[in-house]
Structure formats: C-alpha cells, structure tokens
Design an enzyme around this catalytic site. Structure first.
Site, short mmCIF file in Angstrom:
data_model
loop_
_atom_site.label_atom_id
_atom_site.label_comp_id
_atom_site.label_asym_id
_atom_site.label_seq_id
_atom_site.Cartn_x
_atom_site.Cartn_y
_atom_site.Cartn_z
N ARG A 101 65.60 113.13 -12.92
CA ARG A 101 66.34 114.40 -12.88
C ARG A 101 65.65 115.50 -13.65
NH1 ARG A 101 72.43 112.90 -14.37
NH2 ARG A 101 71.35 111.66 -15.96
N TYR A 132 84.12 102.65 -16.73
CA TYR A 132 82.85 101.97 -16.42
C TYR A 132 83.12 100.61 -15.75
CZ TYR A 132 78.23 99.94 -17.47
OH TYR A 132 76.99 99.34 -17.41
N ARG A 154 63.56 105.26 -16.11
CA ARG A 154 63.59 104.68 -17.47
C ARG A 154 64.50 103.46 -17.49
NH1 ARG A 154 68.09 107.06 -20.55
NH2 ARG A 154 69.08 108.66 -19.27
P1 NDP Z 1 69.83 104.13 -19.17
O1 NDP Z 1 70.90 104.96 -19.77
O2 NDP Z 1 68.67 103.71 -19.99
O3 NDP Z 1 69.28 104.84 -17.83
C1 NDP Z 1 70.19 105.30 -16.89
C2 NDP Z 1 69.42 105.70 -15.65
O4 NDP Z 1 70.33 106.20 -14.66
C3 NDP Z 1 68.42 106.81 -15.93
O5 NDP Z 1 67.27 106.61 -15.16
C4 NDP Z 1 69.18 108.04 -15.47
O6 NDP Z 1 68.35 109.12 -15.08
C5 NDP Z 1 69.88 107.48 -14.25
N1 NDP Z 1 70.98 108.34 -13.84
C6 NDP Z 1 72.18 108.51 -14.43
N2 NDP Z 1 72.91 109.42 -13.77
C7 NDP Z 1 72.15 109.81 -12.70
C8 NDP Z 1 72.35 110.72 -11.64
N3 NDP Z 1 73.46 111.43 -11.50
N4 NDP Z 1 71.35 110.90 -10.74
C9 NDP Z 1 70.18 110.20 -10.85
N5 NDP Z 1 69.95 109.32 -11.84
C10 NDP Z 1 70.92 109.13 -12.75
O7 NDP Z 1 70.59 102.87 -18.57
P2 NDP Z 1 70.10 101.35 -18.33
O8 NDP Z 1 68.71 101.34 -17.87
O9 NDP Z 1 70.53 100.56 -19.47
O10 NDP Z 1 71.10 100.98 -17.12
C11 NDP Z 1 70.69 100.83 -15.79
C12 NDP Z 1 71.86 100.23 -15.01
O11 NDP Z 1 72.19 98.98 -15.61
C13 NDP Z 1 73.12 101.08 -15.09
O12 NDP Z 1 73.78 101.05 -13.85
C14 NDP Z 1 73.94 100.39 -16.16
O13 NDP Z 1 75.31 100.62 -15.98
C15 NDP Z 1 73.57 98.95 -15.91
N6 NDP Z 1 73.80 98.09 -17.07
C16 NDP Z 1 73.21 98.34 -18.27
C17 NDP Z 1 73.46 97.52 -19.35
C18 NDP Z 1 72.86 97.74 -20.70
O14 NDP Z 1 73.30 97.10 -21.67
N7 NDP Z 1 71.86 98.59 -20.85
C19 NDP Z 1 74.38 96.36 -19.22
C20 NDP Z 1 74.92 96.19 -17.90
C21 NDP Z 1 74.64 97.03 -16.88
P3 NDP Z 1 67.97 110.31 -16.13
O15 NDP Z 1 66.75 109.84 -16.88
O16 NDP Z 1 67.73 111.47 -15.24
O17 NDP Z 1 69.17 110.48 -17.03
#
Ligand code: NDP
Length: 234
Positions: free
Chosen positions: A34, A140, A12
């Site tokens: 997950r 973070y 996602r």
């Molecule tokens: P979301 O919260 O929409 O999605 C997070 C994703 O990380 C999900 O697919 C989630 O899987 C996965 N995830 C989290 N923990 C684990 C784990 N232990 N094992 C496997 N998968 C895991 O976040 P974004 O799409 O917004 O963010 C993606 C990246 O971009 C992140 O690293 C975030 O820090 C970075 N980012 C985002 C920003 C923003 O404004 N959105 C800005 C700057 C950076 P599951 O569906 O299973 O929970």
C-alpha cells in the site's frame, strides 16, 4: 514450477515469507503493497484490497505480467482489538472488510481465470482464534471464523472444476502484528502454547506452500493449524 501466484499482504510478515517461499521454488509471485517500496524479487502491485477498483487493477497488472492467477493466497489482515463494550461500529466493520469481505473480493476475481483454466488453488490465512475465540478480539475472531465457512463453501462450489480451497490457521507468529501485544499479554499467550514459542513466518509459509503443491491436489475444504499445539488440531 512457474505458476502465477498472488499473495495479498505479501510485502511483509507472514505474507512476505509465503511470497519468498513460492518464489524460491520458481513461481512467479505478485504481492500487494500500500505504501513504500515492494520487496525485491517479486512483482509489487499497489493495492488496498478494501477497494474493488484497486483489486481489479491489480489483477489486470498481474495477468499482463505473469498470466492469470493460478494460486491465490488471501493473507492480508488487520486487528483492531478492544472489548465489546468499547468496540465501535467502525472497529467491527473495518476488520470484517479487510479480513473477510476483501478475501471474498480477491477470490471472486481469481476464480474467473481459474475456471477458464479448470485448475487453481486458493489458500485463506485464518487464525487459531477462529476456533478458540479471544477476549478483545471478537471482530477479528468473527472475521477469521467467517473465512473457514467461506473457504469450505468454495471447496464445494469449485471442486468439480479442479480448484481447491483450503485454510491455514496460524497461532501466534513473530511479525509486526504480534509485536503490538503488551509484554505481559505475550507471556500469558506463550504459556498456553504446548511448543512454548511463537511460530516463525516461515512455518506458516511451509504449510501454504504444501497446500498449493501438486502433493496436495486431493485436499480441499481443509483447515491446517500451524499453532504450536494451541488448538490441538483445530
Ligand atoms: P502484519 O501486520 O505483519 O502484516 C499485515 C499485512 O496485511 C501487511 O502486508 C499489510 O499491508 C496487509 N494489509 C492489511 N490491510 C490491507 C489492505 N487493506 N490492503 C492491502 N493489504 C493490507 O500481519 P501478519 O503478517 O502477522 O499477518 C498475516 C495474516 O496472518 C493476517 O491475516 C493475520 O490475521 C494472520 N495471522 C497472524 C498471526 C500472528 O500472530 N502474526 C496469527 C494468526 C493469524 P501494509 O504493509 O500495506 O500495511
């Protein structure tokens, strides 16, 4: 182009946009998930990246179905925002474990096949917050700044083997993560962005696709901001 691409957290948000972009150009894409169902059109591997055994099993499944990982996108990340005085040991450790330690874990495992092939691409998804800091996000920001030092060290270690290691640093992006922010906080953050809007996940995916491409073969150790100007190039 039909490379074996692995996107953590590709089920996602930003990760899914990256997975779709890569799949659209013909790559064989695997994503972690997950719970629930993985997205259609890519290989879903059930994996919590904080568990070393699950990570190893995920790589084995990908290697069996798509071949050794040639492009790794360490994208999965979490927030646990709170002010330092209220931040528990778990709040700090859990964010570091997912965002930084698990990136080390997947990079190390991916390196095995890349060294053998003498080529590979690693892309780490950091954040503009790594440079700017943010009140309530010390855990973070530390994890995301750590990724930059990590990726640059890999660039030096692995460059002679044809493996590049780069970072994409998104600004505020319209996903579930940003949707957690209260409305007034969102307004404050938007006011600081020269382009005046949030990024779309596809904007981040385009930068990742470029760094994974043939055109980017001489780029390593770089941090590419995709943040609407909030960090002015940093
Ligand atoms: P979301 O919260 O929409 O999605 C997070 C994703 O990380 C999900 O697919 C989630 O899987 C996965 N995830 C989290 N923990 C684990 C784990 N232990 N094992 C496997 N998968 C895991 O976040 P974004 O799409 O917004 O963010 C993606 C990246 O971009 C992140 O690293 C975030 O820090 C970075 N980012 C985002 C920003 C923003 O404004 N959105 C800005 C700057 C950076 P599951 O569906 O299973 O929970």
């Amino acid at each position: 182009m039909s490379r074996s691409v692995f996107v953590t957290g590709g089920n996602r948000g930003i990760g899914l946009a990256i997975a779709r972009t890569m799949a659209a150009q013909g790559d064989k894409v695997a994503v972690t998930y997950r719970s629930g169902e993985p997205p259609a059109g890519v290989l879903g591997v059930r994996c919590d990246i904080t568990d070393p055994d699950q990570v190893d099993a995920a790589f084995q499944q990908i290697e069996a179905e798509h071949g050794p990982v040639e492009v790794l996108v360490a994208n999965a990340g979490v927030t646990r925002d709170t002010l330092l005085m209220r931040m528990s040991e778990d709040d700090f450790a859990d964010v570091l474990n997912t965002n930084l330690t698990a990136s080390y874990r997947v990079a190390k495992r991916a390196t095995r096949g890349m060294l053998r092939a003498r080529r590979g691409r690693m892309i780490f998804v950091s954040s503009a917050v790594a440079f700017l800091g943010e009140a309530g996000q010390s855990n973070y920001a530390a994890s995301k700044a750590g990724l930059i030092g990590f990726a640059r060290s890999l660039a030096r270690e692995l460059g002679s083997r044809g493996i590049t290691s780069n970072v994409v640093a998104p600004g505020l992006t319209a996903t579930d993560m940003a949707a957690q922010l209260p409305e007034d906080r969102m307004k404050e953050l938007l006011a600081k962005i020269p382009l005046g809007t949030t990024a779309r996940p596809e904007d981040i995916a385009a930068a990742v696709r470029f760094l994974a491409s043939e055109e980017a073969s001489y780029i390593t150790g770089a941090v590419l901001p995709v943040d609407g100007g909030v960090g002015m190039g940093h």
